[in-house]
Design an enzyme around this catalytic site. Structure first.
Site, PDB file in Angstrom:
ATOM      1  N   ASP A  99      35.671  52.249  67.003  1.00 12.28           N
ATOM      2  CA  ASP A  99      36.764  52.841  67.746  1.00 12.28           C
ATOM      3  C   ASP A  99      37.995  51.994  67.440  1.00 12.28           C
ATOM      4  OD1 ASP A  99      38.605  53.829  69.477  1.00 12.28           O
ATOM      5  OD2 ASP A  99      37.424  53.561  71.303  1.00 12.28           O
ATOM      6  N   TRP A 130      35.866  50.577  77.658  1.00 10.12           N
ATOM      7  CA  TRP A 130      36.823  51.579  78.130  1.00 10.12           C
ATOM      8  C   TRP A 130      36.044  52.623  78.947  1.00 10.12           C
ATOM      9  CZ3 TRP A 130      38.313  56.484  75.177  1.00 10.12           C
ATOM     10  CH2 TRP A 130      39.391  57.138  75.799  1.00 10.12           C
ATOM     11  N   LYS A 163      48.946  54.357  70.271  1.00 15.76           N
ATOM     12  CA  LYS A 163      49.597  53.088  70.567  1.00 15.76           C
ATOM     13  C   LYS A 163      50.423  52.574  69.383  1.00 15.76           C
ATOM     14  CE  LYS A 163      46.059  53.253  72.548  1.00 15.76           C
ATOM     15  NZ  LYS A 163      45.306  54.341  73.211  1.00 15.76           N
TER      16      LYS A 163
HETATM   17  N1  PLA Z   1      39.570  54.022  72.673  1.00 18.96           N
HETATM   18  C1  PLA Z   1      39.971  52.999  73.432  1.00 18.96           C
HETATM   19  C2  PLA Z   1      39.238  51.695  73.345  1.00 18.96           C
HETATM   20  C3  PLA Z   1      41.067  53.138  74.283  1.00 18.96           C
HETATM   21  O1  PLA Z   1      41.447  52.113  75.024  1.00 18.96           O
HETATM   22  C4  PLA Z   1      41.749  54.370  74.348  1.00 18.96           C
HETATM   23  C5  PLA Z   1      42.922  54.569  75.264  1.00 18.96           C
HETATM   24  C6  PLA Z   1      41.290  55.399  73.512  1.00 18.96           C
HETATM   25  C7  PLA Z   1      40.200  55.190  72.687  1.00 18.96           C
HETATM   26  C8  PLA Z   1      41.890  56.774  73.470  1.00 18.96           C
HETATM   27  O2  PLA Z   1      43.207  56.859  73.251  1.00 18.96           O
HETATM   28  P1  PLA Z   1      43.875  58.202  72.742  1.00 18.96           P
HETATM   29  O3  PLA Z   1      42.925  59.327  72.978  1.00 18.96           O
HETATM   30  O4  PLA Z   1      45.108  58.333  73.538  1.00 18.96           O
HETATM   31  O5  PLA Z   1      44.127  57.974  71.294  1.00 18.96           O
HETATM   32  N2  PLA Z   1      42.962  53.803  76.440  1.00 18.96           N
HETATM   33  C9  PLA Z   1      44.129  53.786  77.320  1.00 18.96           C
HETATM   34  C10 PLA Z   1      44.506  55.174  77.807  1.00 18.96           C
HETATM   35  C11 PLA Z   1      45.324  53.225  76.587  1.00 18.96           C
HETATM   36  C12 PLA Z   1      43.434  55.979  78.458  1.00 18.96           C
HETATM   37  O6  PLA Z   1      42.652  55.465  79.280  1.00 18.96           O
HETATM   38  O7  PLA Z   1      43.399  57.167  78.125  1.00 18.96           O
HETATM   39  C13 PLA Z   1      43.800  52.858  78.498  1.00 18.96           C
HETATM   40  O8  PLA Z   1      44.681  52.635  79.337  1.00 18.96           O
HETATM   41  O9  PLA Z   1      42.687  52.310  78.535  1.00 18.96           O
END
Ligand code: PLA
Length: 449
Positions: A259, A178, A295
């Site tokens: 995570d 991510w 989510k």
């Molecule tokens: N960890 C991972 C692996 C994630 O994909 C995301 C969110 C988070 C943590 C953090 O989410 P939160 O802070 O909202 O609880 N990833 C998303 C959104 C869904 C983003 O980028 O913020 C994504 O589209 O990858």
């Protein structure tokens, strides 16, 4: 009286500034720029921030910004991981609506600050949800859980705690991961390195590379592990592979930092998706876990999550918590009350909890059915290439294997928005939009962009 004097003098400064600008307008521009464009002037017209360059949009959230600007009626946002219904609409779970109603009806509820660690009942229930009700760490009271601002905030607080108090400052993250991970941990004060995870040739796990890299990491290093539904690849280790990872990590004293942003979203079962974490906790060792309710409860904007640190003894856990409070207090003082209260209402009530698991399963099932539909649609079109990874990968995302040029073609010609690494959010698709996406993929791979 001091404040009155201050405000009157600052407003007279402003008036003098305006006058000066008026008087000098149209005069020698070099002289003007020396007065106004200096980053340190700041007294009158020129901004002290004038030297700033425009920062690029976020690689994920910026996709939504671009999507919102597109007037096309067929546009499709498969960028950010946000669940949509078959009608393409965001979803507020029924069980969340019920919990909110309960909260509104309860006139005894107040809006005072929460403690630094957040809502205590929420913390206890969150630990139980992720570790299991029968967890030895909970029974022995050697865990501390603090409410944080969703998954991101939990990772950041955990990162800063480790940077301050853990002897090893290097964290290993998966390659790829991510996009926010490296930024979160670097700003928390850790050094970020990567370990091999994904094999583009097989579109599966590079297990050999993973074991080699973790095996070569200095003893004690921190290792970030995606608990399930790896983002962006959708590739998870099997339970047997997790067991090998656990043994290797424990033998080298590597510190697991999980995570867990998608509990329940991968398999549809909260317990199954938490299994890797529970394996690490069952061996009695220490670990950190960042949880998000964005989510699995659809509470994206409520920013509700938790950081748990499992320790060897209750005594250590108590001291860890006292230090976590010192990280949190100057960062945001205390977390918000509403989202955590919704979660607590649902987790404490057996009926609401059961209803939640059904709604969660329905979301996970819809995503799985989108995988099947997209795979079938490509097959019927005779799209060249092996697309079986679409049905093999798990969770919210498919890592298509499309390159940045192909992604940009799909956006330009088909108004399909996705991250430039070729990741698509399966949760943003519906039966109605699958054919459009399949047409775009077919076009882009047959056109050899
Ligand atoms: N960890 C991972 C692996 C994630 O994909 C995301 C969110 C988070 C943590 C953090 O989410 P939160 O802070 O909202 O609880 N990833 C998303 C959104 C869904 C983003 O980028 O913020 C994504 O589209 O990858």
């Amino acid at each position: 009286m001091k404040t009155t004097q201050f405000s009157s003098s600052s407003s007279s400064d402003r008036r003098i500034g305006a006058l000066l600008r008026h008087l000098t307008a149209g005069s020698d521009s070099d002289h003007l720029s020396s007065v106004y464009a200096s980053p340190t002037s700041g007294v009158t017209g020129g901004s002290v921030f004038a030297h700033l360059v425009q920062a690029p949009e976020d690689p994920i959230l910026g996709v939504t910004v671009a999507y919102n600007k597109d007037p096309s009626p067929v546009k499709l946002n498969l960028g950010v991981g946000a669940y949509r219904t078959e009608e393409g609409k965001p979803l507020v779970l029924n069980v969340v609506r019920k919990a909110e109603q309960q909260l509104i009806n309860d006139r005894t509820r107040i809006k005072e600050y929460l403690p630094i660690v957040g809502l205590v009942e929420f913390n206890k229930l969150s630990a139980k949800l992720i570790l299991g009700a029968d967890s030895p760490a909970i029974r022995e009271n050697r865990i501390t859980t603090v409410e944080c601002l969703s998954g991101t905030g939990s990772l950041r607080v955990g990162g800063e705690f480790l940077a301050k108090h853990y002897h090893q400052k290097t964290i290993y993250i998966t390659q790829p991961t991510w996009g926010n991970h490296p930024k979160i941990f670097t700003l928390a004060g850790l050094t970020v390195k990567t370990y091999r995870y994904y094999d583009p040739a097989t579109r599966g796990l590079n297990f050999k590379g993973l074991l080699e890299d973790l095996g070569a990491a200095p003893a004690g290093s921190i290792v970030l592990l995606h608990a399930c539904a790896h983002n962006p690849t959708g590739v998870d280790p099997t339970i047997q592979q997790w067991e090998q990872i656990r043994q290797l990590m424990r033998s080298k004293g590597l510190m697991p930092f999980f995570d867990s942003a998608y509990q329940g979203f991968a398999s549809g079962s909260l317990d199954t998706d938490a299994k890797p974490i529970r394996m690490f906790v069952a061996d009695g060792g220490e670990c950190l876990v960042a949880q998000s309710y964005a989510k699995n409860m659809g509470l994206y904007g409520e920013r509700v999550g938790a950081l748990s640190i499992v320790c060897k003894s209750a005594d250590v856990a108590g001291r860890v918590e006292s230090q976590l409070k010192l990280v949190i207090r100057p960062m945001y003082s205390s977390p918000p009350i509403h989202g955590a209260s919704i979660v607590a209402v649902i987790l404490r009530d057996k009926n609401l909890f059961n209803e939640w698991t059904l709604e969660l399963k329905a979301m996970a099932d819809r995503i799985i059915s989108m995988r099947k539909q997209l795979f079938e649609a490509l097959r019927t079109r005779g799209t060249p290439g092996d697309w079986s990874h679409i049905i093999k990968q798990i969770g919210m995302f498919t890592f298509t294997g499309l390159n940045p040029a192909q992604v940009s073609f799909m956006t330009k010609e088909y108004h399909i928005y996705m991250t430039s690494d070729g990741r698509i959010s399966m949760a943003g698709l519906s039966s109605k939009t699958v054919p459009h996406l399949a047409d775009a993929i077919h076009a882009v791979v047959t056109k050899a962009v």
